[in-house]
Design a protein around this motif. Structure first.
Motif, PDB file in Angstrom:
ATOM      1  N   GLY A   1       0.779  -1.228   0.000  1.00 43.35           N
ATOM      2  CA  GLY A   1       0.000   0.000   0.000  1.00 43.35           C
ATOM      3  C   GLY A   1       0.807   1.272   0.000  1.00 43.35           C
ATOM      4  N   THR A   2       2.113   1.171   0.253  1.00 39.49           N
ATOM      5  CA  THR A   2       2.961   2.361   0.217  1.00 39.49           C
ATOM      6  C   THR A   2       3.462   2.657  -1.195  1.00 39.49           C
ATOM      7  OG1 THR A   2       4.968   1.084   0.727  1.00 39.49           O
ATOM      8  CG2 THR A   2       3.713   1.955   2.594  1.00 39.49           C
ATOM      9  N   GLU A   3       3.195   1.760  -2.135  1.00 38.16           N
ATOM     10  CA  GLU A   3       3.618   1.966  -3.518  1.00 38.16           C
ATOM     11  C   GLU A   3       2.781   3.093  -4.141  1.00 38.16           C
ATOM     12  OE1 GLU A   3       5.777   1.785  -6.735  1.00 38.16           O
ATOM     13  OE2 GLU A   3       6.184   0.381  -5.104  1.00 38.16           O
ATOM     14  N   PRO A   4       3.422   4.106  -4.746  1.00 37.14           N
ATOM     15  CA  PRO A   4       2.669   5.236  -5.308  1.00 37.14           C
ATOM     16  C   PRO A   4       1.586   4.838  -6.309  1.00 37.14           C
ATOM     17  CG  PRO A   4       4.993   5.811  -5.159  1.00 37.14           C
ATOM     18  CD  PRO A   4       4.885   4.354  -4.795  1.00 37.14           C
ATOM     19  N   LEU A   5       1.780   3.728  -7.029  1.00 36.61           N
ATOM     20  CA  LEU A   5       0.801   3.299  -8.024  1.00 36.61           C
ATOM     21  C   LEU A   5      -0.538   2.925  -7.392  1.00 36.61           C
ATOM     22  CD1 LEU A   5       0.276   2.710 -11.045  1.00 36.61           C
ATOM     23  CD2 LEU A   5       1.213   0.408 -10.677  1.00 36.61           C
ATOM     24  N   MET A   6      -0.594   2.785  -6.063  1.00 32.09           N
ATOM     25  CA  MET A   6      -1.862   2.487  -5.388  1.00 32.09           C
ATOM     26  C   MET A   6      -2.921   3.541  -5.685  1.00 32.09           C
ATOM     27  SD  MET A   6      -2.626  -0.142  -3.426  1.00 32.09           S
ATOM     28  CE  MET A   6      -3.664   0.519  -2.136  1.00 32.09           C
ATOM     29  N   ALA A   7      -2.490   4.766  -5.926  1.00 34.65           N
ATOM     30  CA  ALA A   7      -3.456   5.823  -6.248  1.00 34.65           C
ATOM     31  C   ALA A   7      -4.268   5.454  -7.481  1.00 34.65           C
ATOM     32  CB  ALA A   7      -2.729   7.152  -6.467  1.00 34.65           C
ATOM     33  N   ASP A   8      -3.650   4.717  -8.393  1.00 34.35           N
ATOM     34  CA  ASP A   8      -4.354   4.272  -9.591  1.00 34.35           C
ATOM     35  C   ASP A   8      -5.491   3.325  -9.244  1.00 34.35           C
ATOM     36  OD1 ASP A   8      -4.744   3.570 -12.497  1.00 34.35           O
ATOM     37  OD2 ASP A   8      -4.042   1.630 -11.764  1.00 34.35           O
ATOM     38  N   VAL A   9      -5.278   2.444  -8.272  1.00 32.25           N
ATOM     39  CA  VAL A   9      -6.319   1.479  -7.909  1.00 32.25           C
ATOM     40  C   VAL A   9      -7.532   2.208  -7.334  1.00 32.25           C
ATOM     41  CG1 VAL A   9      -6.825  -0.673  -6.695  1.00 32.25           C
ATOM     42  CG2 VAL A   9      -4.478  -0.166  -7.377  1.00 32.25           C
ATOM     43  N   VAL A  10      -7.286   3.228  -6.534  1.00 36.92           N
ATOM     44  CA  VAL A  10      -8.387   4.028  -5.994  1.00 36.92           C
ATOM     45  C   VAL A  10      -9.189   4.645  -7.138  1.00 36.92           C
ATOM     46  CG1 VAL A  10      -8.997   6.002  -4.563  1.00 36.92           C
ATOM     47  CG2 VAL A  10      -7.113   4.504  -3.862  1.00 36.92           C
ATOM     48  N   LEU A  11      -8.494   5.224  -8.103  1.00 34.76           N
ATOM     49  CA  LEU A  11      -9.165   5.826  -9.259  1.00 34.76           C
ATOM     50  C   LEU A  11      -9.903   4.790 -10.097  1.00 34.76           C
ATOM     51  CD1 LEU A  11      -6.452   8.390 -10.394  1.00 34.76           C
ATOM     52  CD2 LEU A  11      -8.769   8.941  -9.633  1.00 34.76           C
ATOM     53  N   GLU A  12      -9.310   3.612 -10.243  1.00 30.40           N
ATOM     54  CA  GLU A  12      -9.964   2.545 -11.020  1.00 30.40           C
ATOM     55  C   GLU A  12     -11.279   2.134 -10.356  1.00 30.40           C
ATOM     56  OE1 GLU A  12      -8.970   1.251 -13.889  1.00 30.40           O
ATOM     57  OE2 GLU A  12      -6.805   1.588 -14.057  1.00 30.40           O
ATOM     58  N   ARG A  13     -11.288   2.081  -9.027  1.00 27.91           N
ATOM     59  CA  ARG A  13     -12.526   1.759  -8.310  1.00 27.91           C
ATOM     60  C   ARG A  13     -13.598   2.812  -8.604  1.00 27.91           C
ATOM     61  NH1 ARG A  13     -13.738  -3.227  -7.336  1.00 27.91           N
ATOM     62  NH2 ARG A  13     -12.567  -4.298  -5.708  1.00 27.91           N
ATOM     63  N   ALA A  14     -13.207   4.074  -8.549  1.00 27.48           N
ATOM     64  CA  ALA A  14     -14.159   5.141  -8.821  1.00 27.48           C
ATOM     65  C   ALA A  14     -14.634   5.098 -10.269  1.00 27.48           C
ATOM     66  CB  ALA A  14     -13.530   6.495  -8.509  1.00 27.48           C
ATOM     67  N   ALA A  15     -13.729   4.797 -11.182  1.00 25.45           N
ATOM     68  CA  ALA A  15     -14.094   4.705 -12.601  1.00 25.45           C
ATOM     69  C   ALA A  15     -15.112   3.600 -12.828  1.00 25.45           C
ATOM     70  CB  ALA A  15     -12.849   4.462 -13.446  1.00 25.45           C
ATOM     71  N   ASP A  16     -14.914   2.464 -12.170  1.00 26.31           N
ATOM     72  CA  ASP A  16     -15.854   1.355 -12.310  1.00 26.31           C
ATOM     73  C   ASP A  16     -17.251   1.732 -11.823  1.00 26.31           C
ATOM     74  OD1 ASP A  16     -13.793  -0.155 -13.313  1.00 26.31           O
ATOM     75  OD2 ASP A  16     -13.465  -1.328 -11.490  1.00 26.31           O
ATOM     76  N   ALA A  17     -17.305   2.705 -10.897  1.00 24.96           N
ATOM     77  CA  ALA A  17     -18.593   3.145 -10.354  1.00 24.96           C
ATOM     78  C   ALA A  17     -19.179   4.299 -11.150  1.00 24.96           C
ATOM     79  CB  ALA A  17     -18.428   3.555  -8.900  1.00 24.96           C
ATOM     80  N   GLY A  18     -18.503   4.695 -12.238  1.00 22.48           N
ATOM     81  CA  GLY A  18     -19.063   5.707 -13.125  1.00 22.48           C
ATOM     82  C   GLY A  18     -18.366   7.044 -13.142  1.00 22.48           C
ATOM     83  N   ALA A  19     -17.304   7.226 -12.341  1.00 24.86           N
ATOM     84  CA  ALA A  19     -16.601   8.508 -12.327  1.00 24.86           C
ATOM     85  C   ALA A  19     -15.819   8.704 -13.626  1.00 24.86           C
ATOM     86  CB  ALA A  19     -15.649   8.570 -11.132  1.00 24.86           C
ATOM     87  N   ASP A  20     -15.815   9.930 -14.120  1.00 21.01           N
ATOM     88  CA  ASP A  20     -15.091  10.259 -15.350  1.00 21.01           C
ATOM     89  C   ASP A  20     -13.658  10.632 -14.981  1.00 21.01           C
ATOM     90  OD1 ASP A  20     -14.245  11.002 -17.844  1.00 21.01           O
ATOM     91  OD2 ASP A  20     -15.442  12.841 -17.952  1.00 21.01           O
ATOM     92  N   VAL A  21     -12.808   9.626 -14.860  1.00 19.61           N
ATOM     93  CA  VAL A  21     -11.446   9.865 -14.364  1.00 19.61           C
ATOM     94  C   VAL A  21     -10.374   9.226 -15.251  1.00 19.61           C
ATOM     95  CG1 VAL A  21     -12.139  10.178 -11.950  1.00 19.61           C
ATOM     96  CG2 VAL A  21     -11.668   7.867 -12.804  1.00 19.61           C
ATOM     97  N   GLU A  22     -10.714   8.943 -16.494  1.00 18.99           N
ATOM     98  CA  GLU A  22      -9.742   8.271 -17.367  1.00 18.99           C
ATOM     99  C   GLU A  22      -8.462   9.098 -17.531  1.00 18.99           C
ATOM    100  OE1 GLU A  22      -9.872   5.174 -18.324  1.00 18.99           O
ATOM    101  OE2 GLU A  22     -11.735   5.103 -17.176  1.00 18.99           O
TER     102      GLU A  22
END
Length: 292
Positions: free
Chosen positions: A253-274
């Motif tokens: 969880g300390t890996e900076p790329l974790m921020a991408d997983v958070v965004l991917e979760r939001a994208a799957d729920a419909g957020a426009d974050v591509e």
């Protein structure tokens, strides 16, 4: 309509560093400008889950749990503390690793809340594990001649805890990047204490699937694996153990790329974050490491 992201994490009264990854990933996402607001909320620290939505001005909220597995916190504590009307775990229609999202109403604020599954079971977490292996070895092509151990807590109280570990170990194994990939645990078999018994590879990267570094990742696991007799004296990376070189990465969880997983979760729920996802991947060295 204004949109906010709320990242829900455990936090700790005892370890001040527990919340650091949450704030770091929130800062990374905030810098993309993808949301009108980005907030952090914790179970064991301030700002607390219960007050989180009251300081969010947005009408629509994407709520992403920074937890590894589905279970008590994601199915009971977070929905209760955020007062999500009509919540039921069945809304996720999950087998323990396949939660996506459910759209609900916050009882006292009236906000629309897209409640997402935990980051730990998202497919892109496999890429973060691999990226963690790259980071600790300093080799963006690490894999050939290496074994990879994905380590979880494991517990009889929540079978989904082990499912998340095994899920990512299976996905990475199927990518054929590493010579060997194993799922190991602290509190159930196969145990990380015996890590060298499970690998033929001379070099083994050990990546704990924990959100933050703390007692387990910085004390228990290094001592249990034989990297050191006393965690306070530190250990070498790699460390020689029973004829193997162990590359211990610390919490994924300390890996900076974790921020991408958070965004991917939001994208799957419909957020426009591509656009934000592309930016975060570029800034953190992210790539489709598992070949999906």
């Amino acid at each position: 309509m204004t949109q906010a992201l709320v990242i829900a994490a455990h936090g700790s009264h005892l370890n001040a560093e527990s919340s650091t990854p949450t704030f770091d990933h929130a800062d990374t996402i905030r810098a993309t400008g993808a949301f009108d607001e980005v907030r952090e909320a914790f179970w064991k620290e301030e700002p607390h889950f219960r007050e989180a939505l009251r300081v969010v001005d947005a009408d629509e909220v994407y709520l992403v749990p920074l937890f590894i597995s589905e279970g008590y916190f994601t199915e009971q504590v977070i929905p209760r503390e955020f007062r999500l009307e009509e919540w039921d775990p069945e809304l996720w229609d999950s087998d323990g690793t396949s939660a996506t999202h459910a759209t609900l109403r916050a009882e006292d604020t009236g906000q629309t809340v897209h409640y997402c599954g935990p980051v730990g079971t998202h497919d892109s977490m496999s890429d973060v594990i691999v990226r963690r292996a790259e980071s600790v070895t300093g080799d963006d092509d690490v894999g050939d001649g290496f074994g990879l151990a994905v380590v979880g807590h494991g517990t009889e109280r929540n079978e989904n805890s082990a499912k998340a570990i095994e899920y990512h170990a299976d996905r990475i194994r199927e990518s054929d990047r590493f010579d060997e990939v194993k799922a190991l645990f602290m509190d159930e078999e196969p145990e990380v204490d015996d890590v060298t018994d499970f690998f033929e590879s001379d070099d083994v990267v050990v990546v704990p699937l924990f959100v933050a570094d703390g007692y387990h990742t910085q004390e228990d696991i290094p001592e249990d694996m034989g990297l050191t007799d006393d965690y306070r004296t530190g250990w070498d990376t790699p460390a020689e153990v029973d004829g193997h070189r162990i590359w211990y990465s610390g919490a994924v969880g300390t890996e900076p790329l974790m921020a991408d997983v958070v965004l991917e979760r939001a994208a799957d729920a419909g957020a426009d974050v591509e656009g934000a996802i592309e930016r975060v991947k570029a800034e953190t060295g992210g790539s489709p490491a598992t070949g999906d």
